[in-house]
Design a protein around this motif. Structure first.
Motif, PDB file in Angstrom:
ATOM      1  N   LEU A 126       1.072  -0.884  -0.048  1.00 46.45           N
ATOM      2  CA  LEU A 126       0.075  -0.066   0.129  1.00 46.45           C
ATOM      3  C   LEU A 126       0.424   1.157  -0.245  1.00 46.45           C
ATOM      4  O   LEU A 126       0.982   2.223  -0.919  1.00 46.45           O
ATOM      5  CB  LEU A 126      -1.005   0.224   1.047  1.00 46.45           C
ATOM      6  CG  LEU A 126      -1.848  -1.127   1.306  1.00 46.45           C
ATOM      7  CD1 LEU A 126      -2.499  -0.630   1.843  1.00 46.45           C
ATOM      8  CD2 LEU A 126      -2.805  -0.924  -0.330  1.00 46.45           C
ATOM      9  N   TRP A 127       1.724   1.499   1.080  1.00 51.26           N
ATOM     10  CA  TRP A 127       2.620   2.739   1.143  1.00 51.26           C
ATOM     11  C   TRP A 127       3.211   2.262  -0.463  1.00 51.26           C
ATOM     12  O   TRP A 127       3.952   3.087  -1.189  1.00 51.26           O
ATOM     13  CB  TRP A 127       3.510   2.343   1.685  1.00 51.26           C
ATOM     14  CG  TRP A 127       2.920   3.077   3.245  1.00 51.26           C
ATOM     15  CD1 TRP A 127       2.487   2.060   4.466  1.00 51.26           C
ATOM     16  CD2 TRP A 127       2.689   4.599   3.818  1.00 51.26           C
ATOM     17  NE1 TRP A 127       1.407   2.992   5.576  1.00 51.26           N
ATOM     18  CE2 TRP A 127       2.142   4.321   4.933  1.00 51.26           C
ATOM     19  CE3 TRP A 127       2.579   5.840   2.722  1.00 51.26           C
ATOM     20  CZ2 TRP A 127       1.384   5.665   5.397  1.00 51.26           C
ATOM     21  CZ3 TRP A 127       2.404   6.504   3.502  1.00 51.26           C
ATOM     22  CH2 TRP A 127       2.024   6.938   4.751  1.00 51.26           C
ATOM     23  N   ALA A 169       1.355   3.982  -3.142  1.00 52.51           N
ATOM     24  CA  ALA A 169       0.696   5.464  -3.394  1.00 52.51           C
ATOM     25  C   ALA A 169       2.149   6.038  -2.989  1.00 52.51           C
ATOM     26  O   ALA A 169       2.643   7.427  -4.060  1.00 52.51           O
ATOM     27  CB  ALA A 169       0.790   5.419  -1.296  1.00 52.51           C
ATOM     28  N   ALA A 170       3.659   5.915  -3.067  1.00 54.41           N
ATOM     29  CA  ALA A 170       5.130   6.460  -3.467  1.00 54.41           C
ATOM     30  C   ALA A 170       4.593   6.762  -5.215  1.00 54.41           C
ATOM     31  O   ALA A 170       5.405   7.345  -4.922  1.00 54.41           O
ATOM     32  CB  ALA A 170       6.209   6.003  -2.536  1.00 54.41           C
ATOM     33  N   ALA A 217       2.385   6.464  -6.782  1.00 57.65           N
ATOM     34  CA  ALA A 217       1.351   7.235  -7.477  1.00 57.65           C
ATOM     35  C   ALA A 217       1.871   9.174  -7.586  1.00 57.65           C
ATOM     36  O   ALA A 217       1.286  10.061  -7.647  1.00 57.65           O
ATOM     37  CB  ALA A 217      -0.059   7.531  -6.226  1.00 57.65           C
ATOM     38  N   VAL A 218       3.027   9.468  -5.953  1.00 54.52           N
ATOM     39  CA  VAL A 218       3.221  10.705  -6.545  1.00 54.52           C
ATOM     40  C   VAL A 218       4.097  11.262  -6.646  1.00 54.52           C
ATOM     41  O   VAL A 218       4.498  12.027  -7.218  1.00 54.52           O
ATOM     42  CB  VAL A 218       3.868  10.437  -4.664  1.00 54.52           C
ATOM     43  CG1 VAL A 218       4.675  11.997  -4.905  1.00 54.52           C
ATOM     44  CG2 VAL A 218       2.783  10.049  -3.189  1.00 54.52           C
ATOM     45  N   ASN A 273       9.525  11.810  -1.526  1.00 54.73           N
ATOM     46  CA  ASN A 273       9.149  11.042  -0.580  1.00 54.73           C
ATOM     47  C   ASN A 273       9.656  10.159  -0.044  1.00 54.73           C
ATOM     48  O   ASN A 273       8.676   9.294   0.865  1.00 54.73           O
ATOM     49  CB  ASN A 273       8.684  10.432  -2.368  1.00 54.73           C
ATOM     50  CG  ASN A 273       7.367   9.477  -2.432  1.00 54.73           C
ATOM     51  OD1 ASN A 273       6.290   9.220  -1.470  1.00 54.73           O
ATOM     52  ND2 ASN A 273       7.059   9.050  -3.681  1.00 54.73           N
TER      53      ASN A 273
END
Length: 136
Positions: free
Chosen positions: A81-82, A85-86, A88-89, A130
């Motif tokens: 999940l992280w 998310a990373a 996506a950033v 990030n």
């Protein structure tokens, strides 16, 4: 501090985290490749140094926060999940860089090395920030 001995369980955990990290990296790198107007792989095969530099920066920029996600995760799902998310950033950072310099893709296609270096620099610098933001 002594290192823990390798066990079958720890080796399977290693393989699971490695597979997750590489899997997220590949999916994110393919996503970036899909949203870029230029065709990275064709340009790289043709010897375009700007495209190679930009894409190498993309890979490094994606791998840095993936490293932090795996290092600070409490389990495999948390890392996934992280990591997502990373990534996506990183995609958002690329889109913002492209908005700031709309000709960046043309420069990369035309093998203007400054464009490739700038794109790589954006990816790596955002990747570092990030990664640092992922604190335990």
């Amino acid at each position: 501090m002594d290192a823990a001995p390798m066990t079958a369980t720890s080796f399977l955990s290693f393989l699971a985290y490695l597979g997750t990290g590489v899997g997220v990296l590949v999916v994110a790198a393919m996503l970036v490749s899909l949203i870029t107007p230029h065709k990275e792989f064709a340009l790289i095969r043709a010897g375009n140094a700007s495209a190679a530099t930009a894409y190498a920066g993309t890979l490094i920029g994606l791998a840095l926060p993936l490293h932090a996600a795996i290092s600070h995760s409490v389990n495999l799902l948390d890392a996934l999940l992280w990591g997502a998310a990373a990534c996506a950033v990183q995609v958002i950072a690329y889109l913002l860089a492209r908005a700031a310099l709309p000709r960046i893709s043309h420069e990369i296609t035309d093998n203007v090395i400054a464009g490739g270096i700038f794109a790589a620099g954006v990816s790596i610098s955002v990747g570092l920030i990030n990664a640092a933001a992922m604190t335990p």
